[in-house]
Design a protein around this motif. Sequence first.
Motif, PDB file in Angstrom:
ATOM      1  N   GLN A  37    -117.247 -46.378 -57.010  1.00 32.39           N
ATOM      2  CA  GLN A  37    -117.367 -45.656 -55.739  1.00 32.39           C
ATOM      3  C   GLN A  37    -116.148 -45.890 -54.847  1.00 32.39           C
ATOM      4  O   GLN A  37    -115.617 -44.960 -54.233  1.00 32.39           O
ATOM      5  CB  GLN A  37    -118.646 -46.090 -55.027  1.00 32.39           C
ATOM      6  CG  GLN A  37    -119.921 -45.601 -55.717  1.00 32.39           C
ATOM      7  CD  GLN A  37    -121.176 -46.164 -55.074  1.00 32.39           C
ATOM      8  OE1 GLN A  37    -121.206 -47.320 -54.650  1.00 32.39           O
ATOM      9  NE2 GLN A  37    -122.224 -45.348 -54.989  1.00 32.39           N
ATOM     10  N   THR A  38    -115.708 -47.131 -54.789  1.00 31.31           N
ATOM     11  CA  THR A  38    -114.516 -47.435 -53.990  1.00 31.31           C
ATOM     12  C   THR A  38    -113.294 -46.725 -54.543  1.00 31.31           C
ATOM     13  O   THR A  38    -112.466 -46.198 -53.786  1.00 31.31           O
ATOM     14  CB  THR A  38    -114.275 -48.959 -53.951  1.00 31.31           C
ATOM     15  OG1 THR A  38    -115.392 -49.601 -53.337  1.00 31.31           O
ATOM     16  CG2 THR A  38    -113.015 -49.293 -53.170  1.00 31.31           C
ATOM     17  N   ALA A  39    -113.183 -46.687 -55.873  1.00 31.57           N
ATOM     18  CA  ALA A  39    -112.059 -45.982 -56.500  1.00 31.57           C
ATOM     19  C   ALA A  39    -112.096 -44.498 -56.183  1.00 31.57           C
ATOM     20  O   ALA A  39    -111.049 -43.860 -55.973  1.00 31.57           O
ATOM     21  CB  ALA A  39    -112.081 -46.199 -58.015  1.00 31.57           C
ATOM     22  N   LEU A  40    -113.302 -43.918 -56.132  1.00 29.43           N
ATOM     23  CA  LEU A  40    -113.441 -42.506 -55.775  1.00 29.43           C
ATOM     24  C   LEU A  40    -113.024 -42.253 -54.325  1.00 29.43           C
ATOM     25  O   LEU A  40    -112.337 -41.277 -54.018  1.00 29.43           O
ATOM     26  CB  LEU A  40    -114.885 -42.052 -55.988  1.00 29.43           C
ATOM     27  CG  LEU A  40    -115.294 -41.759 -57.436  1.00 29.43           C
ATOM     28  CD1 LEU A  40    -116.821 -41.659 -57.554  1.00 29.43           C
ATOM     29  CD2 LEU A  40    -114.646 -40.465 -57.925  1.00 29.43           C
ATOM     30  N   VAL A  41    -113.453 -43.133 -53.427  1.00 30.18           N
ATOM     31  CA  VAL A  41    -113.047 -42.999 -52.024  1.00 30.18           C
ATOM     32  C   VAL A  41    -111.525 -43.048 -51.913  1.00 30.18           C
ATOM     33  O   VAL A  41    -110.896 -42.221 -51.244  1.00 30.18           O
ATOM     34  CB  VAL A  41    -113.684 -44.113 -51.157  1.00 30.18           C
ATOM     35  CG1 VAL A  41    -113.107 -44.075 -49.731  1.00 30.18           C
ATOM     36  CG2 VAL A  41    -115.197 -43.972 -51.116  1.00 30.18           C
ATOM     37  N   ASP A  42    -110.941 -44.014 -52.573  1.00 31.87           N
ATOM     38  CA  ASP A  42    -109.486 -44.182 -52.543  1.00 31.87           C
ATOM     39  C   ASP A  42    -108.779 -42.959 -53.124  1.00 31.87           C
ATOM     40  O   ASP A  42    -107.779 -42.477 -52.581  1.00 31.87           O
ATOM     41  CB  ASP A  42    -109.112 -45.439 -53.317  1.00 31.87           C
ATOM     42  CG  ASP A  42    -107.620 -45.740 -53.250  1.00 31.87           C
ATOM     43  OD1 ASP A  42    -107.119 -45.979 -52.134  1.00 31.87           O
ATOM     44  OD2 ASP A  42    -106.962 -45.727 -54.311  1.00 31.87           O
ATOM     45  N   PHE A  43    -109.296 -42.447 -54.242  1.00 34.34           N
ATOM     46  CA  PHE A  43    -108.700 -41.281 -54.909  1.00 34.34           C
ATOM     47  C   PHE A  43    -108.710 -40.061 -53.990  1.00 34.34           C
ATOM     48  O   PHE A  43    -107.674 -39.419 -53.761  1.00 34.34           O
ATOM     49  CB  PHE A  43    -109.462 -40.980 -56.203  1.00 34.34           C
ATOM     50  CG  PHE A  43    -109.271 -39.581 -56.714  1.00 34.34           C
ATOM     51  CD1 PHE A  43    -108.049 -39.184 -57.245  1.00 34.34           C
ATOM     52  CD2 PHE A  43    -110.306 -38.646 -56.637  1.00 34.34           C
ATOM     53  CE1 PHE A  43    -107.865 -37.881 -57.704  1.00 34.34           C
ATOM     54  CE2 PHE A  43    -110.129 -37.349 -57.084  1.00 34.34           C
ATOM     55  CZ  PHE A  43    -108.899 -36.971 -57.628  1.00 34.34           C
TER      56      PHE A  43
END
Length: 437
Positions: free
Chosen positions: A48-54
């Motif tokens: 989820q954090t990676a998606l937010v960052d992306f």
Amino acid sequence: MPLLGTRPDGFVYASVLSACSSVGDLEQGISIHDEVRASQFLDDPIVQTALVDFYAKCGRLEEAGMVFEAMSRDRDAFSWTALASGYAQHGQPGRAIQIFHRMDLEGVGPDAFTFSSILGASYAQNGHMVEAMEMFHRMVLEGVRPLRDTVTWNAMLGAYVQLGHSRATIGFYYRMNLEGILADSFTFSSILGACSDLRDLELGKRVHERAVSIGQANVVVKNTLLRMYARCARLDYARRVFEEMVGARDSGSWNSMISGYVQAGRPQEALELFHRMDSCKSSRKDPVSWNAMIAAYAQHGDMAEVTDLYRRMNLEGCLSGTVTFVSILIGCSRAGLLEESIYQFGSMSSDHWIPPVVEHFVCVVDLLGRAGRLDEAEELVETMPVESRLKFGAWKSLLAGCNIHRTSEEALRRIESRSRASCGNERLVLGTLWRSL
């Protein structure tokens, strides 16, 4: 992995999303998100954090916010920072501040990365120095462990430099030293820029010595040194640094040195360096060095050299631009070449697709005024496609032309009235000039 029958886990998804954000591959990242939805890792905090960052890095802030809000648990400093820095980097500092305050209210402690990301991307670029200082002091008061991080301090230095607060930059540098923060090349470039603005030669020399002593005098720092010494009128010091940069000079090094000689009214030394740069295989003359030389000869009205350099510049495939034509028109003005000035002014847009700016108009108005063609000069000022308040220099040149040719008082009053009406705060200056004619 799918071809080999191996199913990705949360770490793999996060890694691939990070790669997508690094190269800006929005389509591939969305495809990975679709795949995550069909997997068991949709609620994985790392994914989820990676998606937010992306989404944040790709400028898709609405999607980033939706993923973030769907994280019902495990929103740590990394996820908050990813969203806040996304808003900051894409020109929404207000939203970044809101995210930061929400983070605080929910009891998530910001770390040094949070501060440096928001400071560097948002506050430094948008002038929010009060908020920036509040954030920085909170780091001190709350004892954020990575506070003694050069990156965070450099973010504050960069903010002061960008906003032109040179004295505050120097004060912050002294505090940085007292706190035991190790300066790096970015630190030294920032403080030398402040010394340059303040013409503080003595401090500049001490910073120079310090950078050399701790091994941080790289080419970026030395280029800043060249500009600092040149602006402090110590071209001997600048030349010494330049000659020490054997094998490390880039186009910025040559340009700084050449421009320094030009600004000091020493065109022969500028030309000598310019020719050395012809002959140096590792250095290609770019528009800055060409324009510096053209400007040097233009200031002295040597249109033969200006024309020759301009011709050679085009032959070598270096495109002329706005600055080039400012110098050419100044040269025409110095030499009194009205017809050549009008020809060059017209060729800018017709032959080079360069729209004229205020400086170009002022040069032509100056020549028309000095040639006694005051009606044409006045018409040109009136029809300049710029805001009225930007016409100050053009009206001033026209009034000076009126002085040369002793225009009738009636015409002077008309011109003065129009100029004062259009130039806002500068009208008193124009009025004073008019009364002195």
